[in-house]
Write an enzyme that holds these catalytic residues in place. Structure first.
Site, mmCIF file in Angstrom:
data_model
loop_
_atom_site.group_PDB
_atom_site.id
_atom_site.type_symbol
_atom_site.label_atom_id
_atom_site.label_comp_id
_atom_site.label_asym_id
_atom_site.label_seq_id
_atom_site.Cartn_x
_atom_site.Cartn_y
_atom_site.Cartn_z
ATOM 1 N N ARG A 19 -5.107 2.657 11.844
ATOM 2 C CA ARG A 19 -5.618 3.114 10.626
ATOM 3 C C ARG A 19 -6.839 3.839 10.245
ATOM 4 N NH1 ARG A 19 -0.739 3.798 10.442
ATOM 5 N NH2 ARG A 19 0.377 3.502 9.230
ATOM 6 N N SER A 66 0.922 3.953 0.889
ATOM 7 C CA SER A 66 0.702 3.126 0.662
ATOM 8 C C SER A 66 -1.135 2.195 0.042
ATOM 9 C CB SER A 66 -0.030 2.504 2.428
ATOM 10 O OG SER A 66 1.325 3.049 2.601
ATOM 11 N N GLU A 118 -6.237 1.012 1.240
ATOM 12 C CA GLU A 118 -6.080 1.752 2.529
ATOM 13 C C GLU A 118 -7.270 3.423 1.230
ATOM 14 O OE1 GLU A 118 -2.680 2.967 5.126
ATOM 15 O OE2 GLU A 118 -2.420 5.075 4.145
#
Ligand code: FAD
Ligand code: NAP
Length: 345
Positions: free
Chosen positions: A174, A245, A341
């Protein structure tokens, strides 16, 4: 056709643009000045205008990984560059060039229709192709970085177009060079390298369950299975606002993991790079009792504790308030810090 006829029109600028439909949380947000970018050639002029006026600025794709405030001062660049074409093909791979504004899921479907399997595990991820490399989107054991050959971008630091080979993109979990250098690169085109050899990746439990009686599924079958699982597990942003998420899965040293196991024998985790362990953030949040809970207009999704939702009328402040409660409780219970995130604008 002469040069002037070929040149793209200047980017359309739109004052005071509402972005409620362009962020998947569905927050009420207003861009003071939006520029619609439909061709890479428009970018240098827009960046020069922004610099001349000393405006704050940011780039917006589909808005599925952002937390927008009520007012976005200065300039907001809306990335709408279209187009996709196969630019080369040999015995080992196909090279596919795609505009930064193309919808990611539609691209995945298109690759399968054109007999280019590989991206199927990444089906139904919202957003644009240009944003996908920023956090190196991933799902079910596959990351976009695995399929990138090179990226074309405008480097706002050097005021020049650049091409970054895959190695220069520093893709990680990520993460990428683009994420590490926020607001420097505007991704205009992604060139994918899709290998001709293909194998099914169905090791994640939800997918393995779908194929318990079919150990040799096709890419199309995996695509459909991923769509089915995600439709059940994740809230549809058109119905309940969310950004997927909300926290990254924390990666901790093995020693910390071993200590946690002593007090939490059912801790859900997966091996990571040597000496490290990836903890399932959703499990940590669930254990703290947040799953399905509401806090005012926002809450934690009932089917997946990693997803924070806007039940309607919520704001960035509301969601960040809930996030702080979750982070504090998880830290107190497990000694683990959860990182947000989505990008906070
Ligand atoms: P935006 O949200 O508009 O922008 C995200 C960031 O990228 C911002 O910092 C923005 O400035 C920057 N950016 C956007 N376009 C460009 C560009 N052209 N050049 C430079 N910078 C740019 N993510 C996963 O990794 N895996 C998943 O499985 C996944 N599932 C999701 C499921 C749901 C229901 C939702 C809502 C989100 C999910 N996400 C997932 C997160 C999100 O879809 C991805 O991060 C996606 O790539 C964001 O694309 P976007 O166009 O919406 O980007
Ligand atoms: P899941 O399959 O229930 O798994 C929970 C977590 O454990 C996932 O986050 C995943 O990490 C990890 N995991 C599960 N099996 C694993 C394995 N075999 N090896 C290594 N790690 C494993 O997760 P889910 O919520 O239903 O999501 C499914 C996939 O879609 C995941 O890959 C997830 O990342 C992705 N997704 C991402 C977002 C987003 O916004 N970023 C939103 C929804 C779904 P990883 O996250 O590292 O894969």
């Amino acid at each position: 056709m002469n040069r002037a006829q070929n040149a793209p029109q200047a980017a359309k600028s739109i004052p005071n643009l509402g972005l409620k439909q362009r962020n998947t949380f569905g927050f009420d947000a207003n861009a003071e000045l939006a520029y619609e970018i439909t061709a890479s050639e428009q970018i240098p002029g827009v960046i020069s205008d922004i610099a001349a006026q000393k405006l704050a600025w940011r780039v917006l794709g589909g808005g599925s990984n952002v937390i927008l405030p009520a007012k976005l001062p200065g300039a907001t660049l809306l990335m709408n560059i279209a187009g996709q074409e196969i630019i080369a093909s040999d015995a080992s791979a196909t090279l596919l060039a795609v505009g930064g504004g193309v919808n990611w899921h539609e691209l995945v479907a298109w690759t399968l229709e054109n007999d280019l399997p590989g991206l199927e595990n990444l089906a139904l991820i919202p957003g644009t192709v240009g944003a996908a490399p920023i956090q190196n989107i991933g799902a079910y054991g596959v990351e976009i970085g695995d399929y990138i050959d090179r990226i074309e971008a405008f480097d706002t630091k050097d005021h020049a177009f650049v091409t970054l080979a895959k190695e220069a993109c520093h893709f990680a979990y990520r993460d990428s060079y683009f994420k590490q250098n926020p607001q420097r690169f505007i991704v205009t085109k992604v060139v994918f390298r899709i290998p001709k050899s293909w194998n099914a990746r169905i090791h994640y439990a939800d997918l393995a369950k779908q194929f318990a009686k079919n150990s040799n599924p096709s890419a199309e079958e995996i695509f459909l299975a991923v769509c089915k699982i995600r439709t059940y597990k994740l809230p549809d942003p058109k119905v309940i606002g969310n950004a997927g998420s909300f926290f990254q899965n924390p990666i901790v040293p093995n020693e910390q993991y071993e200590t946690l196991l002593q007090s939490h024998a059912d801790l859900v985790s997966y091996p990571d790079e040597p000496g490290k362990r990836k903890l399932a953030a959703g499990w940590l949040i669930d254990q703290c009792g947040f799953k399905g809970q509401r806090m005012g207009l926002v809450g934690v999704y009932e089917n997946q504790a990693l997803v924070l939702v806007n039940h309607g009328g919520g704001s960035a402040q509301d969601i960040l308030g809930l996030a702080k409660c979750i982070q504090d409780k998880v830290r107190a219970e497990f000694g683990v810090s959860l990182q947000i995130e989505p990008n906070i604008f």
